[in-house]
Design a protein around this motif. Structure first.
Motif, PDB file in Angstrom:
ATOM      1  N   ALA A  97       0.771  -1.412  -0.115  1.00  0.00           N
ATOM      2  CA  ALA A  97      -0.004   0.067   0.162  1.00  0.00           C
ATOM      3  C   ALA A  97       0.942   1.195  -0.188  1.00  0.00           C
ATOM      4  CB  ALA A  97      -0.927  -0.323   1.456  1.00  0.00           C
ATOM      5  N   GLN A  98       0.295   2.143  -0.780  1.00  0.00           N
ATOM      6  CA  GLN A  98       0.862   3.527  -0.238  1.00  0.00           C
ATOM      7  C   GLN A  98       0.324   4.692  -1.765  1.00  0.00           C
ATOM      8  OE1 GLN A  98       4.550   2.736  -4.075  1.00  0.00           O
ATOM      9  NE2 GLN A  98       5.443   5.132  -3.400  1.00  0.00           N
ATOM     10  N   LEU A  99       0.816   5.979  -0.274  1.00  0.00           N
ATOM     11  CA  LEU A  99      -0.084   6.880  -1.057  1.00  0.00           C
ATOM     12  C   LEU A  99       0.897   8.104  -1.911  1.00  0.00           C
ATOM     13  CD1 LEU A  99      -2.301   8.063   2.081  1.00  0.00           C
ATOM     14  CD2 LEU A  99      -2.741   6.576  -0.287  1.00  0.00           C
ATOM     15  N   VAL A 100       0.762   8.542  -2.781  1.00  0.00           N
ATOM     16  CA  VAL A 100       1.976   8.703  -3.557  1.00  0.00           C
ATOM     17  C   VAL A 100       1.015  11.037  -3.516  1.00  0.00           C
ATOM     18  CG1 VAL A 100       3.062   9.402  -4.803  1.00  0.00           C
ATOM     19  CG2 VAL A 100       3.191   7.341  -4.181  1.00  0.00           C
ATOM     20  N   GLU A 101       1.564  12.243  -3.203  1.00  0.00           N
ATOM     21  CA  GLU A 101       0.888  13.244  -3.452  1.00  0.00           C
ATOM     22  C   GLU A 101       1.530  13.722  -4.962  1.00  0.00           C
ATOM     23  OE1 GLU A 101       1.286  12.999   1.060  1.00  0.00           O
ATOM     24  OE2 GLU A 101       2.274  12.064  -0.321  1.00  0.00           O
ATOM     25  N   SER A 102       0.999  14.885  -5.571  1.00  0.00           N
ATOM     26  CA  SER A 102       2.307  15.744  -6.540  1.00  0.00           C
ATOM     27  C   SER A 102       0.929  17.097  -6.211  1.00  0.00           C
ATOM     28  CB  SER A 102       1.554  14.909  -7.837  1.00  0.00           C
ATOM     29  OG  SER A 102       0.509  14.509  -7.811  1.00  0.00           O
ATOM     30  N   GLY A 103       1.820  17.823  -6.857  1.00  0.00           N
ATOM     31  CA  GLY A 103       0.922  19.019  -7.416  1.00  0.00           C
ATOM     32  C   GLY A 103       1.419  21.006  -6.458  1.00  0.00           C
ATOM     33  N   GLY A 104       2.275  20.210  -5.509  1.00  0.00           N
ATOM     34  CA  GLY A 104       2.709  21.198  -4.654  1.00  0.00           C
ATOM     35  C   GLY A 104       3.554  22.050  -5.164  1.00  0.00           C
ATOM     36  N   GLY A 105       3.371  23.698  -4.506  1.00  0.00           N
ATOM     37  CA  GLY A 105       4.753  24.298  -5.453  1.00  0.00           C
ATOM     38  C   GLY A 105       4.852  25.493  -4.954  1.00  0.00           C
ATOM     39  N   LEU A 106       4.694  26.717  -5.607  1.00  0.00           N
ATOM     40  CA  LEU A 106       4.915  27.978  -5.026  1.00  0.00           C
ATOM     41  C   LEU A 106       4.437  28.918  -6.168  1.00  0.00           C
ATOM     42  CD1 LEU A 106       6.637  30.274  -3.796  1.00  0.00           C
ATOM     43  CD2 LEU A 106       7.655  30.581  -5.721  1.00  0.00           C
ATOM     44  N   VAL A 107       3.090  29.752  -4.944  1.00  0.00           N
ATOM     45  CA  VAL A 107       2.065  29.950  -5.747  1.00  0.00           C
ATOM     46  C   VAL A 107       2.532  31.739  -5.332  1.00  0.00           C
ATOM     47  CG1 VAL A 107       0.068  29.400  -4.159  1.00  0.00           C
ATOM     48  CG2 VAL A 107       0.058  30.429  -6.704  1.00  0.00           C
ATOM     49  N   GLN A 108       1.467  32.450  -5.713  1.00  0.00           N
ATOM     50  CA  GLN A 108       1.248  34.118  -4.582  1.00  0.00           C
ATOM     51  C   GLN A 108       0.576  33.913  -4.283  1.00  0.00           C
ATOM     52  OE1 GLN A 108       1.429  37.326  -8.422  1.00  0.00           O
ATOM     53  NE2 GLN A 108       3.949  37.381  -7.500  1.00  0.00           N
ATOM     54  N   ALA A 109       0.316  34.932  -3.261  1.00  0.00           N
ATOM     55  CA  ALA A 109      -0.617  34.910  -2.419  1.00  0.00           C
ATOM     56  C   ALA A 109      -2.227  35.186  -3.146  1.00  0.00           C
ATOM     57  CB  ALA A 109      -1.194  36.158  -1.061  1.00  0.00           C
ATOM     58  N   GLY A 110      -3.564  34.712  -3.184  1.00  0.00           N
ATOM     59  CA  GLY A 110      -5.032  34.646  -4.155  1.00  0.00           C
ATOM     60  C   GLY A 110      -4.606  33.986  -4.757  1.00  0.00           C
ATOM     61  N   GLY A 111      -3.243  32.898  -5.863  1.00  0.00           N
ATOM     62  CA  GLY A 111      -3.258  31.978  -5.840  1.00  0.00           C
ATOM     63  C   GLY A 111      -4.439  30.802  -6.301  1.00  0.00           C
ATOM     64  N   SER A 112      -4.187  29.476  -6.830  1.00  0.00           N
ATOM     65  CA  SER A 112      -4.335  28.577  -6.773  1.00  0.00           C
ATOM     66  C   SER A 112      -3.779  26.956  -6.945  1.00  0.00           C
ATOM     67  CB  SER A 112      -5.717  28.194  -7.262  1.00  0.00           C
ATOM     68  OG  SER A 112      -7.230  29.298  -7.161  1.00  0.00           O
ATOM     69  N   LEU A 113      -4.253  25.858  -6.373  1.00  0.00           N
ATOM     70  CA  LEU A 113      -3.121  24.745  -6.516  1.00  0.00           C
ATOM     71  C   LEU A 113      -4.023  23.245  -6.315  1.00  0.00           C
ATOM     72  CD1 LEU A 113       0.386  25.348  -4.476  1.00  0.00           C
ATOM     73  CD2 LEU A 113      -0.083  25.421  -7.341  1.00  0.00           C
ATOM     74  N   ARG A 114      -3.780  22.418  -6.867  1.00  0.00           N
ATOM     75  CA  ARG A 114      -4.853  21.059  -6.676  1.00  0.00           C
ATOM     76  C   ARG A 114      -3.281  20.405  -6.739  1.00  0.00           C
ATOM     77  NH1 ARG A 114      -8.571  17.651 -10.556  1.00  0.00           N
ATOM     78  NH2 ARG A 114      -6.581  17.056 -11.634  1.00  0.00           N
ATOM     79  N   LEU A 115      -3.532  19.439  -5.557  1.00  0.00           N
ATOM     80  CA  LEU A 115      -2.665  18.533  -5.032  1.00  0.00           C
ATOM     81  C   LEU A 115      -3.325  17.391  -5.588  1.00  0.00           C
ATOM     82  CD1 LEU A 115      -1.202  19.983  -1.723  1.00  0.00           C
ATOM     83  CD2 LEU A 115      -0.865  20.086  -4.209  1.00  0.00           C
ATOM     84  N   SER A 116      -2.227  16.016  -5.743  1.00  0.00           N
ATOM     85  CA  SER A 116      -3.347  14.930  -6.067  1.00  0.00           C
ATOM     86  C   SER A 116      -2.568  14.047  -5.071  1.00  0.00           C
ATOM     87  CB  SER A 116      -2.883  14.825  -7.679  1.00  0.00           C
ATOM     88  OG  SER A 116      -3.645  15.861  -8.111  1.00  0.00           O
ATOM     89  N   CYS A 117      -3.235  13.040  -4.627  1.00  0.00           N
ATOM     90  CA  CYS A 117      -2.786  11.545  -3.932  1.00  0.00           C
ATOM     91  C   CYS A 117      -3.091  10.723  -4.663  1.00  0.00           C
ATOM     92  CB  CYS A 117      -3.682  11.587  -2.467  1.00  0.00           C
ATOM     93  SG  CYS A 117      -3.076  10.589  -1.831  1.00  0.00           S
ATOM     94  N   ALA A 118      -2.266   9.783  -5.389  1.00  0.00           N
ATOM     95  CA  ALA A 118      -2.308   8.809  -5.544  1.00  0.00           C
ATOM     96  C   ALA A 118      -1.892   7.131  -5.622  1.00  0.00           C
ATOM     97  CB  ALA A 118      -1.887   8.236  -7.302  1.00  0.00           C
ATOM     98  N   ALA A 119      -3.362   6.569  -4.813  1.00  0.00           N
ATOM     99  CA  ALA A 119      -3.798   5.676  -3.826  1.00  0.00           C
ATOM    100  C   ALA A 119      -3.050   3.811  -5.053  1.00  0.00           C
ATOM    101  CB  ALA A 119      -5.009   5.333  -3.561  1.00  0.00           C
ATOM    102  N   SER A 120      -1.875   4.041  -4.368  1.00  0.00           N
ATOM    103  CA  SER A 120      -1.203   2.378  -4.804  1.00  0.00           C
ATOM    104  C   SER A 120      -1.595   1.386  -4.392  1.00  0.00           C
ATOM    105  CB  SER A 120      -0.259   1.540  -5.295  1.00  0.00           C
ATOM    106  OG  SER A 120      -0.152   3.557  -6.006  1.00  0.00           O
ATOM    107  N   LEU A 121      -3.075   0.797  -3.967  1.00  0.00           N
ATOM    108  CA  LEU A 121      -3.328  -0.407  -3.048  1.00  0.00           C
ATOM    109  C   LEU A 121      -3.043  -1.831  -3.332  1.00  0.00           C
ATOM    110  CD1 LEU A 121      -5.907   1.981  -1.130  1.00  0.00           C
ATOM    111  CD2 LEU A 121      -3.229   1.512  -0.264  1.00  0.00           C
ATOM    112  N   SER A 122      -3.050  -2.684  -2.787  1.00  0.00           N
ATOM    113  CA  SER A 122      -3.496  -4.343  -2.592  1.00  0.00           C
ATOM    114  C   SER A 122      -4.848  -4.248  -3.475  1.00  0.00           C
ATOM    115  CB  SER A 122      -3.594  -5.282  -1.697  1.00  0.00           C
ATOM    116  OG  SER A 122      -4.223  -4.573  -0.835  1.00  0.00           O
ATOM    117  N   GLY A 123      -5.373  -3.433  -3.288  1.00  0.00           N
ATOM    118  CA  GLY A 123      -6.674  -3.758  -3.348  1.00  0.00           C
ATOM    119  C   GLY A 123      -7.342  -2.074  -3.562  1.00  0.00           C
ATOM    120  N   ARG A 124      -8.808  -1.844  -4.364  1.00  0.00           N
ATOM    121  CA  ARG A 124      -9.614  -0.804  -4.230  1.00  0.00           C
ATOM    122  C   ARG A 124      -9.116  -0.352  -2.703  1.00  0.00           C
ATOM    123  NH1 ARG A 124     -14.373  -0.740  -2.626  1.00  0.00           N
ATOM    124  NH2 ARG A 124     -15.754  -3.035  -3.187  1.00  0.00           N
TER     125      ARG A 124
END
Length: 125
Positions: free
Chosen positions: A2-29
């Motif tokens: 089982a593993q969780l992997v985040e992505s999508g972080g970064g540097l942004v100015q105040a007022g801006g937007s970001l979308r984070l993702s977390c992909a789950a790799s598990l033995s099952g769903r």
């Protein structure tokens, strides 16, 4: 493994937007009874709850500090969790972690049993 992997972080100015993702790799769903959450930890501070979602029914919960600005969602077919962050503030600067709880819903980090490695979000003023 089982593993969780985040992505999508970064540097942004105040007022801006970001979308984070977390992909789950598990033995099952990810089971419908499970919950997935986002936490964050700023330097010198404790890890704090940000948002969570009941995987099966999609009920969502937010910390007061992000309510109205952040949106948690999931794509069950891809075993992927998201966090859309809008109107970002310097106070949102932290490492963001996704995690799984078997309880379906919890704001307590101690009740999450699987964690990703984290992704850095930095908001400049």
């Amino acid at each position: 493994q089982a593993q969780l992997v985040e992505s999508g972080g970064g540097l942004v100015q105040a007022g801006g937007s970001l979308r984070l993702s977390c992909a789950a790799s598990l033995s099952g769903r990810i089971f419908s009874s499970a919950g997935m959450g986002w936490f964050r930890q700023a330097p010198g501070k404790e890890r704090e709850f940000v948002a969570s979602i009941r995987w099966g029914v999609g009920n969502t919960y937010y910390a007061d500090s992000v309510k109205g600005r952040f949106t948690i969602s999931r794509e069950s077919a891809k075993n992927t969790l998201y966090l859309q962050m809008n109107s970002l503030e310097p106070g949102d600067t932290a490492i963001y972690y996704c995690a799984r709880t078997r309880r379906g819903y919890s704001t307590l980090a101690s009740e999450y049993d699987l964690w990703g490695q984290g992704t850095q979000v930095t908001v400049s003023s």
